[in-house]
Scaffold this motif. Structure first.
Motif, PDB file in Angstrom:
ATOM      1  N   UNK A   4       0.817  -1.298   0.064  1.00  0.00           N
ATOM      2  CA  UNK A   4       0.116   0.005  -0.075  1.00  0.00           C
ATOM      3  C   UNK A   4       0.741   1.208  -0.015  1.00  0.00           C
ATOM      4  N   UNK A   8       1.056   4.379  -2.829  1.00  0.00           N
ATOM      5  CA  UNK A   8       0.812   5.641  -2.596  1.00  0.00           C
ATOM      6  C   UNK A   8       2.169   6.439  -3.083  1.00  0.00           C
ATOM      7  N   UNK A  11       1.505   7.178  -6.643  1.00  0.00           N
ATOM      8  CA  UNK A  11       0.715   8.347  -7.081  1.00  0.00           C
ATOM      9  C   UNK A  11       1.332   9.531  -6.605  1.00  0.00           C
ATOM     10  N   UNK A  38      -1.018  13.169  -0.090  1.00  0.00           N
ATOM     11  CA  UNK A  38      -0.499  11.618  -0.301  1.00  0.00           C
ATOM     12  C   UNK A  38       0.591  11.328   0.811  1.00  0.00           C
ATOM     13  N   UNK A  41      -0.987  10.609   3.952  1.00  0.00           N
ATOM     14  CA  UNK A  41      -1.439   9.170   4.178  1.00  0.00           C
ATOM     15  C   UNK A  41      -0.479   8.075   4.414  1.00  0.00           C
ATOM     16  N   UNK A  48       0.842   3.338  11.812  1.00  0.00           N
ATOM     17  CA  UNK A  48       0.159   2.095  11.836  1.00  0.00           C
ATOM     18  C   UNK A  48       1.212   0.982  11.916  1.00  0.00           C
ATOM     19  N   UNK A  56       1.366  10.389  13.884  1.00  0.00           N
ATOM     20  CA  UNK A  56      -0.181  10.887  13.587  1.00  0.00           C
ATOM     21  C   UNK A  56      -0.148  12.431  13.603  1.00  0.00           C
ATOM     22  N   UNK A  60      -1.238  15.248  10.801  1.00  0.00           N
ATOM     23  CA  UNK A  60      -2.079  16.423  10.964  1.00  0.00           C
ATOM     24  C   UNK A  60      -1.376  17.803  10.489  1.00  0.00           C
TER      25      UNK A  60
ATOM     26  N   UNK B   7      -9.544  -3.094   7.526  1.00  0.00           N
ATOM     27  CA  UNK B   7      -8.445  -3.122   6.239  1.00  0.00           C
ATOM     28  C   UNK B   7      -9.109  -2.815   4.944  1.00  0.00           C
ATOM     29  N   UNK B  10      -8.895   0.831   4.435  1.00  0.00           N
ATOM     30  CA  UNK B  10      -7.530   1.330   3.947  1.00  0.00           C
ATOM     31  C   UNK B  10      -7.238   0.948   2.350  1.00  0.00           C
ATOM     32  N   UNK B  11      -7.771  -0.089   2.094  1.00  0.00           N
ATOM     33  CA  UNK B  11      -7.451  -0.471   0.685  1.00  0.00           C
ATOM     34  C   UNK B  11      -8.338   0.172  -0.104  1.00  0.00           C
ATOM     35  N   UNK B  14      -6.673   3.661  -0.587  1.00  0.00           N
ATOM     36  CA  UNK B  14      -5.527   3.801  -1.229  1.00  0.00           C
ATOM     37  C   UNK B  14      -5.738   3.532  -2.927  1.00  0.00           C
ATOM     38  N   UNK B  17      -7.001   7.029  -3.820  1.00  0.00           N
ATOM     39  CA  UNK B  17      -5.994   8.059  -3.724  1.00  0.00           C
ATOM     40  C   UNK B  17      -5.130   7.815  -5.198  1.00  0.00           C
ATOM     41  N   UNK B  18      -4.992   6.584  -5.472  1.00  0.00           N
ATOM     42  CA  UNK B  18      -4.221   6.216  -6.743  1.00  0.00           C
ATOM     43  C   UNK B  18      -4.940   6.606  -7.946  1.00  0.00           C
ATOM     44  N   UNK B  41      -8.732  12.204  -4.080  1.00  0.00           N
ATOM     45  CA  UNK B  41      -7.729  12.107  -2.916  1.00  0.00           C
ATOM     46  C   UNK B  41      -8.394  12.397  -1.588  1.00  0.00           C
ATOM     47  N   UNK B  45      -8.110   9.751   1.290  1.00  0.00           N
ATOM     48  CA  UNK B  45      -7.516   9.848   2.449  1.00  0.00           C
ATOM     49  C   UNK B  45      -8.224   9.855   3.604  1.00  0.00           C
ATOM     50  N   UNK B  48      -8.872   6.115   4.432  1.00  0.00           N
ATOM     51  CA  UNK B  48      -7.782   5.523   4.855  1.00  0.00           C
ATOM     52  C   UNK B  48      -7.558   5.964   6.698  1.00  0.00           C
ATOM     53  N   UNK B  49      -7.949   7.294   7.088  1.00  0.00           N
ATOM     54  CA  UNK B  49      -7.863   7.639   8.074  1.00  0.00           C
ATOM     55  C   UNK B  49      -8.994   7.011   9.000  1.00  0.00           C
ATOM     56  N   UNK B  52      -8.020   3.491   9.719  1.00  0.00           N
ATOM     57  CA  UNK B  52      -7.006   3.222  11.155  1.00  0.00           C
ATOM     58  C   UNK B  52      -7.686   3.354  12.342  1.00  0.00           C
ATOM     59  N   UNK B  55      -9.271   0.273  13.062  1.00  0.00           N
ATOM     60  CA  UNK B  55      -8.257  -0.651  13.308  1.00  0.00           C
ATOM     61  C   UNK B  55      -7.862  -0.379  15.131  1.00  0.00           C
ATOM     62  N   UNK B  65      -6.320   9.906  14.334  1.00  0.00           N
ATOM     63  CA  UNK B  65      -6.828   9.644  12.659  1.00  0.00           C
ATOM     64  C   UNK B  65      -8.009  10.175  12.378  1.00  0.00           C
ATOM     65  N   UNK B  68      -7.800  14.015  11.971  1.00  0.00           N
ATOM     66  CA  UNK B  68      -7.117  14.225  10.669  1.00  0.00           C
ATOM     67  C   UNK B  68      -8.019  14.100   9.439  1.00  0.00           C
ATOM     68  N   UNK B  72      -9.212  16.994   7.038  1.00  0.00           N
ATOM     69  CA  UNK B  72      -9.113  16.943   5.470  1.00  0.00           C
ATOM     70  C   UNK B  72     -10.475  17.037   4.883  1.00  0.00           C
TER      71      UNK B  72
END
Lengths: 84, 125
Positions: A4, A8, A11, A38, A41, A48, A56, A60, B7, B10-11, B14, B17-18, B41, B45, B48-49, B52, B55, B65, B68, B72
């Motif tokens: 992952x 990123x 990107x 990016x 992230x 993590x 973290x 921010x 998870x 998160x995937x 990503x 974002x890509x 994006x 983001x 993803x946060x 987290x 998790x 997280x 954040x 964003x």
């Protein structure tokens, strides 16, 4: 997890291409902004992965700095002063 | 169960974002590029946060997280709007196949849709 982070980073290389190539100034500004998101992230994923909580905070801080920079350059392009 | 959900978030983040960064390379125009990149994006983001946060739960890292992600989600559209309005008044041209310019030349003061022949020379270069 590492896959992952590599995706990123790919990107971020796309954003770097646009920042070097971009025809106008706004292309460069928006690609640098996207690139710092990016990096936010990537920093969160590293926090993590290695289980370090203060990374973290760094994430921010990166988000705040990219927002302020983009706002200042946008107001500069519009031709007004910052206190308007 | 909640680990698997985190998870998945998160995937998905990503991947979004890509795809947003790929749109930043491939679209023809500044405004198209800006909407593709900022929407993709931002959602990536935030996903993803939020993953987290799922998790880690209500620990130090999870709360940070979540903060954040909210930051964003609030600030990225504002930054994109300010930058696109600034570049509109700065006079950056739109793509030559743009059909509707609602902001119009009467507010900005100049014609912003690009002429097709200059675009053809642009594509050669």
């Amino acid at each position: 997890m590492e896959i992952l982070i590599v995706l990123l980073s790919l990107g971020a290389f796309f954003c770097l291409y646009r920042a070097l190539q971009g025809p106008s100034i706004s292309d460069r500004v928006i690609s640098v902004d996207i690139m710092s998101i990016i990096f936010t992230c990537i920093t969160a994923l590293m926090a993590l992965r290695y289980n370090i909580a203060f990374l973290m905070d760094l994430a921010i801080t990166l988000a705040i700095l990219s927002f302020i920079g983009t706002l200042a350059l946008g107001k500069y392009l519009e031709g007004r002063s910052l206190d308007d | 169960m909640i680990n698997l959900l985190g998870w998945i978030f998160i995937v998905i983040g990503v991947c979004f974002a890509l795809l947003g960064c790929l749109g930043l390379v491939r679209f023809p125009d500044l405004y198209n590029r800006m909407q593709a990149a900022t929407k993709g994006v931002t959602l990536g983001a935030c996903g993803l946060m939020f993953g987290i946060f799922l998790l880690k739960g209500f620990s130090v890292m999870g709360i940070k997280a979540l903060v954040c992600a909210l930051f964003i989600l609030l600030t990225m559209p504002v930054a994109a709007h300010v930058l696109s309005r600034g570049s509109l008044f700065f006079g950056i041209k739109m793509w030559h196949k743009t059909e509707l310019d609602k902001f119009g030349p009467d507010k900005v003061g100049k014609e912003l849709i690009e002429k097709p022949d200059s675009e053809a020379t642009d594509e050669k270069a």
